[in-house]
Design a protein around this motif. Structure first.
Motif, mmCIF file in Angstrom:
data_model
loop_
_atom_site.group_PDB
_atom_site.id
_atom_site.type_symbol
_atom_site.label_atom_id
_atom_site.label_comp_id
_atom_site.label_asym_id
_atom_site.label_seq_id
_atom_site.Cartn_x
_atom_site.Cartn_y
_atom_site.Cartn_z
ATOM 1 N N ILE A 281 -16.798 47.509 8.206
ATOM 2 C CA ILE A 281 -17.697 48.875 7.716
ATOM 3 C C ILE A 281 -18.780 49.196 8.554
ATOM 4 C CG2 ILE A 281 -18.734 49.417 5.500
ATOM 5 C CD1 ILE A 281 -17.012 47.473 4.092
ATOM 6 N N LEU A 282 -19.575 50.297 8.955
ATOM 7 C CA LEU A 282 -20.437 50.425 9.808
ATOM 8 C C LEU A 282 -22.115 51.022 9.361
ATOM 9 C CD1 LEU A 282 -18.382 53.433 12.056
ATOM 10 C CD2 LEU A 282 -18.434 50.807 12.526
ATOM 11 N N SER A 283 -22.799 50.610 9.752
ATOM 12 C CA SER A 283 -23.818 50.870 9.265
ATOM 13 C C SER A 283 -25.015 50.085 9.899
ATOM 14 C CB SER A 283 -24.020 49.291 8.032
ATOM 15 O OG SER A 283 -25.614 49.852 7.877
ATOM 16 N N HIS A 284 -26.143 51.041 9.483
ATOM 17 C CA HIS A 284 -27.698 50.543 10.749
ATOM 18 C C HIS A 284 -27.291 51.715 11.478
ATOM 19 C CE1 HIS A 284 -30.298 49.234 13.831
ATOM 20 N NE2 HIS A 284 -30.353 49.236 13.097
ATOM 21 N N TYR A 285 -26.497 52.767 11.421
ATOM 22 C CA TYR A 285 -26.854 54.190 12.349
ATOM 23 C C TYR A 285 -27.486 54.743 13.829
ATOM 24 C CZ TYR A 285 -22.475 54.821 9.806
ATOM 25 O OH TYR A 285 -21.344 54.855 8.822
ATOM 26 N N LEU A 286 -26.739 54.051 14.865
ATOM 27 C CA LEU A 286 -28.054 55.263 15.811
ATOM 28 C C LEU A 286 -26.924 56.011 16.384
ATOM 29 C CD1 LEU A 286 -29.826 52.387 17.407
ATOM 30 C CD2 LEU A 286 -30.989 54.097 15.777
ATOM 31 N N PRO A 287 -27.075 57.851 16.235
ATOM 32 C CA PRO A 287 -28.708 58.498 15.022
ATOM 33 C C PRO A 287 -28.249 57.953 14.441
ATOM 34 C CG PRO A 287 -27.001 59.858 16.629
ATOM 35 C CD PRO A 287 -26.511 58.465 16.653
ATOM 36 N N ALA A 288 -29.873 57.518 13.664
ATOM 37 C CA ALA A 288 -29.903 57.594 12.154
ATOM 38 C C ALA A 288 -29.203 58.878 11.384
ATOM 39 C CB ALA A 288 -30.905 57.072 11.459
ATOM 40 N N GLU A 289 -30.139 59.944 11.654
ATOM 41 C CA GLU A 289 -29.420 61.952 10.691
ATOM 42 C C GLU A 289 -27.893 61.496 10.620
ATOM 43 O OE1 GLU A 289 -32.672 62.038 13.300
ATOM 44 O OE2 GLU A 289 -30.770 60.885 13.819
ATOM 45 N N PRO A 290 -27.948 61.951 8.642
ATOM 46 C CA PRO A 290 -26.810 62.203 8.579
ATOM 47 C C PRO A 290 -25.769 62.978 9.058
ATOM 48 C CG PRO A 290 -28.103 61.739 6.581
ATOM 49 C CD PRO A 290 -29.079 61.585 7.691
ATOM 50 N N ASP A 291 -26.531 63.926 9.499
ATOM 51 C CA ASP A 291 -25.678 65.196 9.869
ATOM 52 C C ASP A 291 -25.697 65.295 10.884
ATOM 53 O OD1 ASP A 291 -28.498 65.828 10.817
ATOM 54 O OD2 ASP A 291 -28.587 67.565 9.785
ATOM 55 N N ALA A 292 -25.862 64.146 12.308
ATOM 56 C CA ALA A 292 -25.757 63.870 13.533
ATOM 57 C C ALA A 292 -24.278 63.993 14.339
ATOM 58 C CB ALA A 292 -26.555 62.983 14.119
ATOM 59 N N ILE A 293 -23.805 63.563 13.380
ATOM 60 C CA ILE A 293 -22.649 63.182 14.216
ATOM 61 C C ILE A 293 -21.845 62.263 12.163
ATOM 62 C CG2 ILE A 293 -20.130 61.122 14.743
ATOM 63 C CD1 ILE A 293 -22.921 60.216 16.064
ATOM 64 N N PRO A 294 -20.297 63.512 11.655
ATOM 65 C CA PRO A 294 -19.625 63.395 10.940
ATOM 66 C C PRO A 294 -18.921 62.081 10.480
ATOM 67 C CG PRO A 294 -18.400 65.057 12.000
ATOM 68 C CD PRO A 294 -19.738 64.609 13.286
ATOM 69 N N ALA A 295 -19.337 61.644 9.300
ATOM 70 C CA ALA A 295 -18.571 60.703 8.946
ATOM 71 C C ALA A 295 -17.578 59.887 9.224
ATOM 72 C CB ALA A 295 -18.820 59.816 7.117
ATOM 73 N N ALA A 296 -16.665 60.886 9.103
ATOM 74 C CA ALA A 296 -15.086 61.141 9.735
ATOM 75 C C ALA A 296 -14.842 61.011 11.654
ATOM 76 C CB ALA A 296 -14.148 61.942 9.312
ATOM 77 N N GLU A 297 -15.637 60.739 12.171
ATOM 78 C CA GLU A 297 -15.851 60.851 13.397
ATOM 79 C C GLU A 297 -16.241 59.124 13.900
ATOM 80 O OE1 GLU A 297 -18.133 62.448 17.677
ATOM 81 O OE2 GLU A 297 -18.298 63.708 15.883
ATOM 82 N N TRP A 298 -17.137 59.292 13.121
ATOM 83 C CA TRP A 298 -17.971 57.252 13.431
ATOM 84 C C TRP A 298 -16.397 56.580 13.074
ATOM 85 C CZ3 TRP A 298 -21.709 55.938 15.504
ATOM 86 C CH2 TRP A 298 -23.584 56.494 15.977
#
Length: 349
Positions: A281-298
């Motif tokens: 499970i991914l957390s502590h995202y960098l970049p942190a903005e939710p719209d920077a990279i789609p969740a499906a891509e992460w």
């Protein structure tokens, strides 16, 4: 019937700067109705309440390291619910806050990365017990005056800071995980991880009758963390997209420093595979903005090379652990063959 162990992500943003739509990094683990919090980033007290958790059941907080994005809302988590931390026999037992001890030395930096002013030079790198003492000292007015106007538990029973010793190493150089807490419901162990000049920084493993959850803290790819996470049901791992950061202005020495602090999204699936965990499970995202990279891509990129399930964590994500149930998959998952955790909400503790 006892309640299942449940993981809740209270916030998933990395870095200190607040962003819209994503709270600072924090998680809760509920074990037999008892609540344990891992890191206290921005908004964690409100997220705790939004998750329906009972502040009277908060037993301990585990800080991975003492950067502000992991500790900034610790004062609120302790002070906001102070008034309800009482039972029939007086104040509840103090909340225990586990975290790094004072480092042996304070890094000097170099020509490119250095500090100009040393804050509090008589103790420039306090540890966890120092942090707790300073929180109490800084809020002494509140703690001393409130009981004069409202019935309050004894503030002397509110909190205890506990410095974690750096684990010993074997002759081969591997760490022997430190046992931090153990009783009939839960065993917590920890190892130090690699996060730039933040020394010591910790990753934690929580073992329960229902299963096990590991929290990476902030780290580069780390063999001791991989050993700690062997066979765990869930690995909550922080993640960065260094390529995205490079495209948005981090280059040269700046990017090299970031690579010495974080695990890239292209690496984290290999970490989970080597650890043999069921779900990443991914957390502590960098970049942190939710719209920077789609969740499906992460999730898709993190799942490369991993035979389990890779999940793009989000604020409020919940997982129940049970040896007798199968994992339920939903949006944000990159499916794999593993089973064992479910995504459904459970009764509020």
């Amino acid at each position: 019937m006892s309640r299942p162990t449940e993981l809740i992500l209270l916030g998933t943003a990395g870095a200190p700067l607040p962003v819209a739509g994503r709270a600072g990094v924090s998680a809760a683990l509920i074990v037999a109705g008892r609540v344990f919090v891992i890191d206290c980033g921005r908004g964690s007290p409100s997220a705790f309440a939004d998750a329906g958790l009972d502040f009277a059941r908060l037993e301990a907080v585990f800080l991975s390291h003492l950067h502000a994005d992991h500790t900034g809302d610790l004062p609120g988590l302790l002070l906001y619910p102070w008034g309800i931390r009482t039972g029939d026999n007086g104040p509840l037992p103090p909340i225990r806050v586990y975290g790094p001890s004072r480092p042996d030395t304070v890094p000097a930096g170099d020509a490119a990365f250095h500090r100009e002013t040393t804050i509090h030079p008589e103790l420039p790198a306090p540890g966890t017990t120092d942090l707790i003492e300073n929180i109490l000292a800084g809020y002494a007015y509140h703690l001393n005056i409130m009981p004069l106007d409202a019935r309050m538990p004894d503030p002397g029973a509110l909190v205890r800071g506990i410095d974690i010793p750096v684990p010993a190493r074997t002759d081969s150089g591997r760490q022997v995980p430190a046992v931090l807490f153990e009783d009939g419901d839960l065993r917590v162990t920890g190892v130090t991880v690699t996060h730039g000049h933040a020394v010591p920084a910790f990753g934690y493993r929580f073992d329960t009758a229902d299963g096990s959850v590991v929290f990476s803290g902030d780290t580069t790819v780390n063999d001791d963390l991989i050993a700690l996470a062997q066979g765990a049901d869930i690995l909550v791992h922080h993640v960065a997209d260094l390529g995205y950061l490079e495209r948005h202005g981090f280059t040269g020495a700046d990017l090299e420093r970031m690579a010495g602090l974080h695990t890239d999204v292209t690496q984290v699936g290999g970490v989970a595979e080597r650890a043999g965990v069921r779900e990443l499970i991914l957390s502590h995202y960098l970049p942190a903005e939710p719209d920077a990279i789609p969740a499906a891509e992460w999730a898709q990129r993190a799942g490369q090379g991993f035979s389990g399930t890779a999940t793009a964590g989000h604020d409020g994500l919940r997982r129940e652990l049970s040896r007798n149930t199968s994992r339920t998959r939903g949006p944000g998952h990159q499916p794999g063959p593993s089973t064992g955790a479910t995504g459904r909400p459970s009764a509020r503790p």
